[in-house]
Design an enzyme around this catalytic site. Structure first.
Site, PDB file in Angstrom:
ATOM      1  N   ASP A 174      40.622  -8.815  76.463  1.00  0.00           N
ATOM      2  CA  ASP A 174      40.847  -7.461  75.959  1.00  0.00           C
ATOM      3  C   ASP A 174      40.274  -6.959  74.684  1.00  0.00           C
ATOM      4  OD1 ASP A 174      42.607  -4.688  76.914  1.00  0.00           O
ATOM      5  OD2 ASP A 174      42.974  -5.174  74.574  1.00  0.00           O
ATOM      6  N   ASN A 223      36.726   3.693  68.948  1.00  0.00           N
ATOM      7  CA  ASN A 223      36.546   5.104  69.697  1.00  0.00           C
ATOM      8  C   ASN A 223      36.919   6.131  68.465  1.00  0.00           C
ATOM      9  OD1 ASN A 223      35.500   4.315  71.975  1.00  0.00           O
ATOM     10  ND2 ASN A 223      37.485   4.141  73.022  1.00  0.00           N
ATOM     11  N   HIS A 279      32.969   7.649  71.148  1.00  0.00           N
ATOM     12  CA  HIS A 279      33.194   6.981  72.333  1.00  0.00           C
ATOM     13  C   HIS A 279      31.818   6.264  72.715  1.00  0.00           C
ATOM     14  CE1 HIS A 279      37.116   8.040  73.650  1.00  0.00           C
ATOM     15  NE2 HIS A 279      36.835   9.303  73.031  1.00  0.00           N
ATOM     16  N   ASP A 325      31.455   2.538  74.077  1.00  0.00           N
ATOM     17  CA  ASP A 325      30.488   2.037  75.026  1.00  0.00           C
ATOM     18  C   ASP A 325      29.670   0.957  74.602  1.00  0.00           C
ATOM     19  OD1 ASP A 325      31.879   3.980  76.550  1.00  0.00           O
ATOM     20  OD2 ASP A 325      30.050   5.457  76.641  1.00  0.00           O
ATOM     21  N   GLU A 376      38.929  -1.208  78.435  1.00  0.00           N
ATOM     22  CA  GLU A 376      38.440  -2.418  77.611  1.00  0.00           C
ATOM     23  C   GLU A 376      38.827  -3.807  77.924  1.00  0.00           C
ATOM     24  OE1 GLU A 376      42.073  -1.030  75.222  1.00  0.00           O
ATOM     25  OE2 GLU A 376      40.533  -0.230  76.701  1.00  0.00           O
TER      26      GLU A 376
END
Length: 318
Positions: free
Chosen positions: A190, A198, A203, A207, A233
């Protein structure tokens, strides 16, 4: 004033200016193109069902051995598959499948066979869950088929396997490991403080982090390991045949690789680390695949709670 329409004479279209255009026999052209295409097409075996669903294996000259053994050209660990189950031989223009005295036999189009010449579209069943399809593809068809399989099995952003594939594959791997008393490890990864990435950088930056993280992980794991995006994530790695401690070492390698990598987006450096949780058979008591997932997730939570950027094996932190 519109010109007179052409008229037919002796198998030709005659224009009013006297020039002639030959009528093309479309059926003949299609036949010729088909024959030309078949000479350029290669034979493939595609895994339609089983733990390796979506894999495409090109049939090269010589033999291709299918089975559970490490030495096999196509290695399948599904139930009922022998160590050396069957082989596919390319002889001139023919492709032949031969059963290698497997325990559960080789079935082609519902017929148990010892040896058979394969035809385009033949379905081959090995064991109880694996189905292969024999087919011919040219390069364009191969690419199209691979893209279709990838779209169904992989996450569009990171190109890791998707959650649906992970769940189906892990259930099969778990059942196999329990039945044969084999080792099976599961890592859950994680991204630490991903929401901050973010919120602070956007965002698209998030990504970019996920894509780069996936690439790092895939370069670190073994070829036979299964790397999947579990959600958001969070990612997972299925490792067959390795114990808890070795899986922990793999988790640490991934963690260090991520920590030592520079993540940047549009000239801005992004702080990225990961936390990892590991559980494994037989060290972790688990009656179902869901219980082993829960144990790995609980170890991941311990890594988060203990300060992040670390690996936890049950109660042991590395």
């Amino acid at each position: 004033m519109a010109s007179d329409p052409p008229f037919k004479r002796g198998g030709r279209l005659i224009d009013d200016d006297g020039e002639a255009t030959n009528i093309v026999d479309l059926a003949q052209v299609q036949k010729e193109l088909g024959a030309r295409s078949s000479n350029q097409r290669a034979a493939y075996v595609v895994v339609m069902a089983g733990t390796n669903t979506g894999e495409m294996h090109k049939v090269e000259a010589g033999e291709m051995v299918i089975g559970r053994a490490v030495s096999c050209t196509v290695r399948l660990n599904d139930d009922g598959i022998s160590r050396r189950h069957a082989r596919i031989i390319s002889v001139g223009a023919q492709v032949i499948i031969e059963d290698l005295q497997s325990a559960n036999g080789t079935v082609v189009n519902n017929d148990i066979i010892t040896q058979r010449v394969l035809k385009d579209g033949d379905k081959i069943r090995l064991g109880s869950t694996t189905i292969l399809k024999f087919t011919y593809h040219d390069k364009l068809e191969e690419r199209f088929q691979q893209e279709m399989y990838d779209a169904a099995l992989r996450d569009g952003l990171t190109k890791a396997y998707n959650k649906k594939f992970f769940i189906e594959r892990f259930e099969t791997e778990f059942a196999y490991a329990r039945r044969h008393r084999m080792m099976l490890s599961l890592l859950m990864l994680d991204v630490d403080h991903f929401k901050r990435v973010n919120d602070n950088y956007g965002h698209l930056a998030g990504d970019a982090v996920l894509m780069k993280l996936a690439k790092i992980a895939q370069q670190t794991i073994r070829t036979e390991d299964v790397f999947a995006r579990y959600g958001g994530e969070e990612f997972s790695v299925i490792c067959r045949g390795i114990p808890l401690l070795n899986a922990g070492i793999l988790g640490e390698r991934i963690r260090v690789a991520v920590e030592s990598t520079i993540f940047e987006y549009e000239g801005q450096r992004l702080p990225v680390t990961i936390s990892v949780g590991v559980a494994a058979l037989p060290e972790t008591p688990a009656e179902t695949s869901a219980q082993l997932v829960a144990a790995s997730d609980a170890a991941l939570y311990e890594s988060k709670k203990s300060g992040r950027n670390r690996v936890t094996l049950k109660d042991l932190a590395i």
